[in-house]
Write a protein that holds these residues in place. Sequence first.
Motif, short mmCIF file in Angstrom:
data_model
loop_
_atom_site.label_atom_id
_atom_site.label_comp_id
_atom_site.label_asym_id
_atom_site.label_seq_id
_atom_site.Cartn_x
_atom_site.Cartn_y
_atom_site.Cartn_z
N TYR A 19 1.05 -0.92 0.06
CA TYR A 19 -0.18 0.02 -0.06
C TYR A 19 0.85 0.96 0.10
CZ TYR A 19 -3.53 3.39 1.21
OH TYR A 19 -4.18 5.01 1.23
N ILE A 20 1.66 0.81 0.80
CA ILE A 20 2.63 2.71 1.37
C ILE A 20 3.53 2.47 -0.08
CG2 ILE A 20 4.76 3.42 1.93
CD1 ILE A 20 3.82 1.94 4.20
N ARG A 21 4.03 1.35 -0.78
CA ARG A 21 4.87 1.39 -2.92
C ARG A 21 3.32 2.27 -3.50
NH1 ARG A 21 4.66 -1.06 -7.28
NH2 ARG A 21 2.89 -2.50 -5.98
N HIS A 22 2.77 1.97 -3.38
CA HIS A 22 1.63 2.02 -4.44
C HIS A 22 1.56 3.98 -4.20
CE1 HIS A 22 -3.15 3.27 -5.93
NE2 HIS A 22 -1.72 2.49 -6.99
N GLN A 23 1.30 4.31 -2.78
CA GLN A 23 1.24 5.81 -2.78
C GLN A 23 2.46 6.29 -2.92
OE1 GLN A 23 -2.24 7.44 -1.78
NE2 GLN A 23 -2.54 4.73 -1.71
N LEU A 24 3.13 5.88 -3.24
CA LEU A 24 5.02 6.39 -3.42
C LEU A 24 4.68 6.34 -4.38
CD1 LEU A 24 7.41 5.34 -0.51
CD2 LEU A 24 6.01 7.58 -0.83
N LEU A 25 4.74 5.14 -5.63
CA LEU A 25 4.41 5.45 -6.51
C LEU A 25 3.73 6.14 -8.13
CD1 LEU A 25 6.07 1.48 -7.80
CD2 LEU A 25 7.31 3.81 -7.64
N ASP A 29 5.33 12.42 -4.44
CA ASP A 29 5.49 14.20 -4.14
C ASP A 29 7.21 14.34 -3.28
OD1 ASP A 29 5.51 16.53 -3.04
OD2 ASP A 29 3.60 16.47 -2.24
N LEU A 30 7.77 14.78 -3.30
CA LEU A 30 9.16 14.58 -2.56
C LEU A 30 9.26 15.80 -1.46
CD1 LEU A 30 11.12 12.36 -5.38
CD2 LEU A 30 9.67 11.18 -3.78
N THR A 31 8.52 16.51 -1.73
CA THR A 31 8.33 17.84 -1.04
C THR A 31 8.62 16.82 0.44
OG1 THR A 31 7.46 18.87 -2.59
CG2 THR A 31 7.48 20.09 -0.53
N LEU A 32 10.03 18.11 0.59
CA LEU A 32 9.56 17.36 2.48
C LEU A 32 8.83 18.11 3.53
CD1 LEU A 32 13.27 16.64 2.87
CD2 LEU A 32 11.54 15.58 3.03
N CYS A 49 4.54 17.14 -7.91
CA CYS A 49 4.49 16.40 -7.80
C CYS A 49 5.64 16.18 -9.21
CB CYS A 49 3.48 15.54 -8.16
SG CYS A 49 2.12 15.27 -7.57
N ARG A 50 6.04 14.29 -9.01
CA ARG A 50 7.54 14.28 -9.95
C ARG A 50 7.35 13.51 -11.15
NH1 ARG A 50 9.89 17.65 -7.88
NH2 ARG A 50 10.73 17.88 -5.99
N ASP A 51 7.80 12.98 -12.31
CA ASP A 51 7.90 12.92 -12.97
C ASP A 51 8.13 10.60 -11.96
OD1 ASP A 51 8.33 10.32 -15.16
OD2 ASP A 51 10.23 12.00 -15.90
N TYR A 52 6.64 9.65 -12.91
CA TYR A 52 6.75 8.06 -12.09
C TYR A 52 7.60 7.79 -12.82
CZ TYR A 52 4.54 3.65 -12.09
OH TYR A 52 4.13 2.47 -11.64
N GLY A 53 8.28 7.93 -13.53
CA GLY A 53 8.98 6.99 -14.20
C GLY A 53 11.10 6.91 -13.86
#
Length: 77
Positions: A19-25, A29-32, A49-53
């Motif tokens: 579930y965590i993996r799915h949300q991250l992928l 959003d890598l903003t701290l 948000c970042r480029d999924y690839g």
Amino acid sequence: MADDKPQFDEKHLTHCLDYIRHQLLCHPDLTLVHTNDLEEFVLTDSHQCRDYGAVVDWVHRHRWVEFREWFNAKGQQ
């Protein structure tokens, strides 16, 4: 009151990690988020948000290759 440790549930743990993996992928959003006082988080920062690839490529380059072996060993303890 029992001192028994909860039983290791590989299926539940795998589900949570997936579930965590799915949300991250799916929502990368890598903003701290920072805090001023360790209790209240500042949520006014702009997020991007970042480029999924690019995230997938990073995950493959930094993955823990021995995770499955470690995970199986932990389940047998």
